[in-house]
Each structure stands twice: as C-alpha cells, then as structure tokens.
Design a protein around this motif. Structure first.
Motif, PDB file in Angstrom:
ATOM      1  N   ALA A 524      45.022  47.739  39.509  1.00 53.77           N
ATOM      2  CA  ALA A 524      44.999  46.598  40.494  1.00 53.77           C
ATOM      3  C   ALA A 524      45.184  47.161  41.978  1.00 53.77           C
ATOM      4  CB  ALA A 524      46.079  45.638  40.150  1.00 53.77           C
ATOM      5  N   PRO A 525      46.297  47.985  42.117  1.00 50.25           N
ATOM      6  CA  PRO A 525      46.638  48.282  43.516  1.00 50.25           C
ATOM      7  C   PRO A 525      45.501  49.148  44.139  1.00 50.25           C
ATOM      8  CG  PRO A 525      48.583  48.973  42.014  1.00 50.25           C
ATOM      9  CD  PRO A 525      47.384  48.536  40.954  1.00 50.25           C
ATOM     10  N   TRP A 526      45.051  50.031  43.203  1.00 56.10           N
ATOM     11  CA  TRP A 526      43.805  50.928  43.702  1.00 56.10           C
ATOM     12  C   TRP A 526      42.661  50.321  43.718  1.00 56.10           C
ATOM     13  CZ3 TRP A 526      42.600  54.617  46.395  1.00 56.10           C
ATOM     14  CH2 TRP A 526      41.269  55.145  46.238  1.00 56.10           C
ATOM     15  N   LEU A 527      42.446  49.134  42.835  1.00 57.26           N
ATOM     16  CA  LEU A 527      41.246  48.320  42.913  1.00 57.26           C
ATOM     17  C   LEU A 527      41.223  47.621  44.500  1.00 57.26           C
ATOM     18  CD1 LEU A 527      38.511  46.984  42.375  1.00 57.26           C
ATOM     19  CD2 LEU A 527      40.134  45.460  40.601  1.00 57.26           C
ATOM     20  N   GLY A 528      42.249  47.160  44.631  1.00 58.35           N
ATOM     21  CA  GLY A 528      42.571  46.422  45.932  1.00 58.35           C
ATOM     22  C   GLY A 528      42.351  47.343  47.264  1.00 58.35           C
ATOM     23  N   THR A 529      42.971  48.633  47.148  1.00 60.12           N
ATOM     24  CA  THR A 529      42.830  49.578  48.012  1.00 60.12           C
ATOM     25  C   THR A 529      41.085  49.950  48.215  1.00 60.12           C
ATOM     26  OG1 THR A 529      44.892  50.258  47.628  1.00 60.12           O
ATOM     27  CG2 THR A 529      43.625  51.873  48.831  1.00 60.12           C
ATOM     28  N   VAL A 530      40.508  50.107  47.235  1.00 61.52           N
ATOM     29  CA  VAL A 530      39.130  50.579  47.322  1.00 61.52           C
ATOM     30  C   VAL A 530      38.320  49.282  48.166  1.00 61.52           C
ATOM     31  CG1 VAL A 530      36.924  51.175  46.082  1.00 61.52           C
ATOM     32  CG2 VAL A 530      39.153  52.085  45.163  1.00 61.52           C
ATOM     33  N   LEU A 531      38.573  48.053  47.415  1.00 63.35           N
ATOM     34  CA  LEU A 531      37.866  47.089  48.052  1.00 63.35           C
ATOM     35  C   LEU A 531      38.518  46.915  49.709  1.00 63.35           C
ATOM     36  CD1 LEU A 531      37.623  44.275  45.509  1.00 63.35           C
ATOM     37  CD2 LEU A 531      35.856  46.247  46.303  1.00 63.35           C
ATOM     38  N   HIS A 532      39.755  47.174  50.074  1.00 61.47           N
ATOM     39  CA  HIS A 532      40.318  46.924  51.480  1.00 61.47           C
ATOM     40  C   HIS A 532      39.557  47.750  52.194  1.00 61.47           C
ATOM     41  CE1 HIS A 532      43.634  46.124  54.308  1.00 61.47           C
ATOM     42  NE2 HIS A 532      43.287  47.289  54.641  1.00 61.47           N
ATOM     43  N   VAL A 533      39.388  49.276  51.797  1.00 61.05           N
ATOM     44  CA  VAL A 533      38.731  50.124  52.745  1.00 61.05           C
ATOM     45  C   VAL A 533      37.268  49.997  52.927  1.00 61.05           C
ATOM     46  CG1 VAL A 533      38.107  52.705  52.742  1.00 61.05           C
ATOM     47  CG2 VAL A 533      40.461  52.138  51.855  1.00 61.05           C
ATOM     48  N   ALA A 534      36.545  49.546  52.021  1.00 65.22           N
ATOM     49  CA  ALA A 534      35.383  49.340  51.891  1.00 65.22           C
ATOM     50  C   ALA A 534      35.023  48.283  53.022  1.00 65.22           C
ATOM     51  CB  ALA A 534      34.845  49.114  50.586  1.00 65.22           C
TER      52      ALA A 534
END
Ligand code: MSP
Length: 614
Positions: A524-534
C-alpha cells in the motif's frame, strides 16, 4: 500570401532599372529638398541608450508588461492554416507569459486585418464588390476563426478603422516634421500581390494566355507591373548604421538566430530610400497623405503602424506599452518588420521593437499552399475534425520556426492519437481509474519508499535509479519549457513535455500498480507513492500544456482536483513531499470523472477514409 525570401545573402542590385526601393539615379528631387535628418538620427547609439529614453525603461520578459502582436492579415482571401499558425504562436507565447506573470493588465495581445492597398482594391474589383464589403466579409471570417481557435487576443484591429487613420496620419506627420520625407520620381516593378517593389533580378517573364509573355515575380509567379510616378520618399538609406547598431547590440532582437544574421547581411548591402506613397488615381483604397489628397500612403507603412494604434497611439498611454513589444511574423515579411519598421520607428523618435520572432511556412504535400493549386487547407475543417485543442497541439508541436513544415492529414491523426490520446490520456486513466485508485484521491507519498537520496538501500526502499531520473526530468521541465518559449521554440517545449509523459508511462509500467494491493501493508505505501508521483507529473504536464491546449489542460487539471488559483507557473512546485515539504494535494479528493481526455481519432472516421480514397 507572399513567397519566402531567400535567406540569407539576397543582393539588392545597384544597377538595372529598378531597385527593391529607389536608386538615386532614378530619383529626380522635386519640391523642397527636405531637411537632413542625420543629426537627430545619430542620437541613437544602441539598445541601452534607447531603453532609458522617453518611452521609459525597457521591460524585459520578467518585467511588469508585455505586448504581443501577430501580423495583420490580408483580406483578399479566406484564412488558411498558415495564418492560424502565426496567430497560434503568438497566442501560446502570450498565454505562457500570463501563466508566469498573472494579471489582466500585464499582457496585451493584438491581431487584426490589413484592409488597404492595391491587392485588396483589385480583389474587390475582381469579386464585383465594393472594397468595404470584401473587407467586412473576410475580416469577419478571421475574427470567427480566431474566436473558434481560442486565440486570446485583447484587441482585433482593422486598418479601415478611424482610430488607425488618426494614428497613421500622425505618424506620417512626425516623419515629415523630422525631415525624413521628400518627393521624388519613382520607376520600377511593383507586385500588387506582395505589395512591394521588386528589383529587375527578381522579375522574369512567363507565357501569357494571349500568346505573348508577361512579367512576373520570380519567387511567387505573381504578375508585376511597371510603375513610374511621383511619390513621397522616406530616407531609409540614412538608417543603415543605426539598424546595424541595434542588431549588433541586441543579438536576440530577431529570433531564431539565422534570421537575425540574414537581416544583418541584408544591411551590409545598399539600402536605398523607400517610396511610401502612391498616386491616388492609381491607388484610392488607402489612407490619404495628410495635406495631399493626390497621394495615398503606402500600404506597408499603413499596416505597420497598426502596432501603435492598438496601444493607443498617438495618446501618451502607448509609451508604457511600446518598449515591451514582441512581433510574431512569418519569414516572408521579415524585411518589412526588421528593416523598414525599425527605421520608421527610429525616424519617428521611438525604439525598435523589443523582439521579432520569425517562423517558417506550412506547405501541403510538399507544395506551397495556393488558391490556384487548389491545395489550401481550411483551418475551420481542421478544428472540427481534430478538435480545437488537437489542432492547436498539432500545429505547434510540428511547426518548426527555422524550417518549412509539410501538412497532411495522416500526420495529424498519428501524432494526436499517439501523444494526446494514448500517452497522456492513457496515463491519466491509469492513475485515476476506479480499479486502481478506488478512493478517488491524491494518495500519500511515502518517503521511506522513495527517499530523496538516491542509492539508499533498505527494506522499505522501492525507488530505482530510473525513478530518480524521472523526478529530475520533471522537476527541471518547467525551466526547460520556459527557455524554449523564450527562444521561440514552442515545438521543443512540447517535445520535452511529451518525452516526460513517455518517461512517466515507463515509470508506471515498471512498477505495475495494478499488481499491487491496497490491502497489503507492504504494497500500500508504495502503491500510493507510485500514484502520487504519477499524478504530480500529470499536474506539471497539465500546467505546462495550458498555453497550447487550454481546454484539454483544464480537463486534466480539473480531474486532478487542481483549482483555478493553483495553475500558474509561480505555484508549480513539483513533488514537494520528495523534497521534505508538505503537499497541498496529498489526500485531497480528485475532481469528477469527465470521460476520455482525448478520444482517439481512429482510422474508421468517415472523413479520413474519404481523404485516403481521394
Ligand atoms: N498583411 C501583411 C502583414 C502586415 S503586418 C503589419 C501580410 N499578410 S498575409 O495575410 O499575407 O500574411 C500574414 C501572416 O501569415 C504572415 O506572417 C505570413 O508569414 C503568414 N503566412 C502566410 N502563409 C503562410 C504559410 N503557408 N505558412 C505559415 N505562415 C504563413 O503579409
């Protein structure tokens, strides 16, 4: 439409029957000889000097005011895509500037129609119309087109307006008072279609329908006629050195650089005086010379003064705008803007324009666009087919100021499908789709997954070297884009955005967020980060695309939940969480779903199939 001038190294012949302007040998001075203007001209000593002159301080791009202009368009025929391109370049520059320096009072942008002269007089006669009828009709077409294409001009001038006549006659009076006009006999070739004199070397003969031959312009093939009459002459020859000083002292005055160089090269050659009026019996459709109704003011002098009319000239208000002027022009009218106009301005006691941005032309399937070839591309059809944003994007992404560009329909479809529909639209879709982003928010960025220092290792670190490269590329993108705008390379700005869009898609592809689960405390934290960056990347792209595709950018930014006050370049702070700052968007709800960002123009469209067959 005028032909391209040969760049560089075009020679004005000293000998031969006619010069582009006047040769001393064909001038017989008549009437009063006219006072010498040299003393006053020599006061001009370079750009730094005039910047502190009576017009006030020069206002560079970062200053409070800027004034952009397009050429004013001839009304002898309906607008085509080349005209729209000129206007779009100016519009994009102007919109980009507004994003940097907000405030309605900071930026002015004028366009309009050039309605006087022999060309219009003849076109009206050929159409069996009064000149005013033709002007009203075609000027309205330009206005409608520009409104439809989202040209954000603050003024549309018609040279037949009373305010313009006042400005032109005032300007003329100033030149006369300064001893820069005299009467002389001119003889030489005149090309009505190009509204200019042509030297003998630029004239050739072409077989005529009657079996003989007729003289035509070598470059455009348009007919020329021999003119011999008494006119008012402007002492252009006295401005060679002041013009050279201006251009040498300000290497960015004309952009791109090859055009600057070309003008300096022209100035190495003879610069004869310029005939600036016609006999009214020959040319009645124009502005009369003040105090001498037997003469009509040369249409180019008339047309160029439009740039002053729109800022209130001769009233004093024009002084706060003039020094900030940037002209956007096609290469065919470079000589008029980079030699005649600055000389006229200097003669009238003003500074040359701040910038002259020059662009090349659009051809169609390798050929020059022309009514006689029947290959003129109608911009209204293109806006309907490809959408306003799509066609704006195409012209500005493909048009390269330094070279001519070729137009064909398949190229538009291919570019828009790949860059707007697939790459940009696909990216937005991937990051906002309900399946992947069920909460419909800007997710939280996790610094442990994506630490600001590259190369760290640890159980929670997920970012890879390419991800740091992406962050770096997008972080520097606004600066790069601004530089491209400053250098009048808008296509490069779009190329840079497009390249970052590709990189962001690569980032999403690499980390395949669709394979990660919100339910997993590890994912979850990485998924959120990937979407946040994109999403942060998309916010930058949307902001930077506003000058070129305003509606599409609005749709994109609205979907991301970016409010109207958060869309300026000053507010554009990319990925603040990565740099240890709070992000105002983190956790915020996305905007409402508005469908596909840019639907594919797929090949099944009826008009495209038809275009392929014909
Ligand atoms: N009326 C003059 C300009 C006077 S400005 C004081 C004139 N008008 S025009 O209608 O012929 O051209 C207007 C602009 O359209 C010019 O910048 C010209 O370069 C541009 N284009 C005309 N044909 C073009 C293409 N095929 N491609 C791109 N731009 C072209 O000149």
């Amino acid at each position: 439409m005028r032909p391209s001038h040969v760049l560089p190294g075009r020679r004005l012949r000293r000998r031969g029957r006619a010069g582009t302007m006047l040769r001393a040998s064909v001038l017989r001075r008549l009437g009063r000889p006219g006072a010498r203007a040299g003393a006053r001209l020599l006061e001009y000593s370079g750009p730094r000097h005039y910047s502190s002159g009576p017009l006030g301080a020069r206002d560079d791009a970062g200053g409070a005011r800027a004034f952009f202009t397009t050429p004013i368009f001839y009304v002898n025929a309906a607008p085509h895509i080349g005209h729209l391109y000129s206007a779009l370049l100016a519009d994009a520059l102007c919109r980009h500037r507004r994003l940097r320096v907000p405030g309605a009072a900071a930026t002015r942008f004028s366009t309009g129609t050039d309605e006087h002269g022999l060309k219009i007089q003849q076109a009206a006669a050929a159409a069996g119309l009064a000149p005013t009828e033709l002007c009203d009709r075609v000027s309205a077409q330009f206005q409608q087109l520009f409104r439809a294409a989202g040209i954000s001009s603050t003024d549309f001038i018609r040279t037949t307006e009373a305010r313009h006549r006042i400005a032109v006659q005032h300007f003329w009076g100033l030149l006369e008072a300064r001893g820069l006009l005299y009467k002389g006999l001119y003889e030489g070739w005149y090309c009505a279609s190009e509204e200019c004199f042509l030297p003998e070397a630029k004239v050739t003969r072409q077989p005529s329908s009657s079996g003989g031959s007729c003289p035509v312009s070598l470059e455009s093939g348009h007919p020329v006629s021999w003119t011999k009459e008494e006119n008012y002459i402007f002492r252009l020859s006295q401005f060679r050195e002041p013009l050279q000083r201006w251009l040498r002292g300000d290497p960015q005055a004309i952009t791109p650089e090859p055009f600057h160089r070309a003008v300096l090269q022209w100035l190495e050659e003879e610069l004869p005086d310029l005939s600036v009026s016609r006999k009214s019996s020959h040319l009645h459709w124009g502005i009369p010379v003040p105090g001498d109704d037997s003469q009509t003011i040369y249409v180019w002098l008339d047309a160029l003064v439009n740039y002053l009319t729109v800022i209130g000239y001769p009233n004093a208000e024009f002084k706060s705008w003039w020094p900030t002027t940037s002209h956007i022009i096609g290469k065919d009218i470079l000589k008029f803007h980079a030699i005649y106009w600055p000389a006229l301005l200097l003669g009238a006691g003003m500074s040359p324009p701040h910038r002259i941005y020059v662009h090349s032309h659009w051809t169609v399937c390798g050929q020059k666009m022309s009514k006689s070839l029947g290959n003129v591309v109608d911009p209204r059809t293109c806006l309907d087919r490809y959408t306003v944003d799509g066609f704006r994007y195409f012209l500005l992404r493909q048009g390269v100021p330094n070279w001519d560009c070729d137009y064909y329909d398949e190229k538009v479809v291919k570019l828009l499908d790949s860059e707007l529909a697939d790459a940009l639209g696909g990216l937005l879709n991937r990051c906002t789709a309900q399946r992947i982003n069920p909460s419909g928010t800007y997710p939280v960025f996790c610094t442990a997954c994506f630490p600001s220092e590259a190369g760290l290792v640890g159980p929670s670190v997920r970012a890879q070297a390419e991800d740091y490269a992406l962050v770096n590329a997008v972080a520097t993108l606004p600066r790069q884009v601004a530089e491209h705008y400053e250098n009048f390379q808008i296509y490069k700005a779009l190329e840079a955005v497009s390249s970052c869009v590709r990189q962001t898609n690569g980032f999403v592809q690499r980390h395949a967020p669709w394979k990660l689960s919100w339910e997993s405390p590890v994912d979850a934290p990485w998924l959120g980060t990937v979407l946040h960056v994109a999403l942060e990347c998309l916010r930058v792209f949307g902001t930077l695309l506003q000058p070129v595709t305003p509606s599409l950018a609005d749709k994109l930014l609205s979907r991301l939940g970016v409010s109207a006050t958060e869309r300026g370049l000053g507010e554009l702070c990319f990925l603040p969480r990565f740099y240890g700052h709070p992000c105002p968007f983190e956790g915020r709800r996305l905007g409402p779903e508005t469908g596909l960002l840019f639907p594919r123009l797929d090949q099944s469209r009826a008009w495209l199939v038809k275009a392929h067959r014909t």
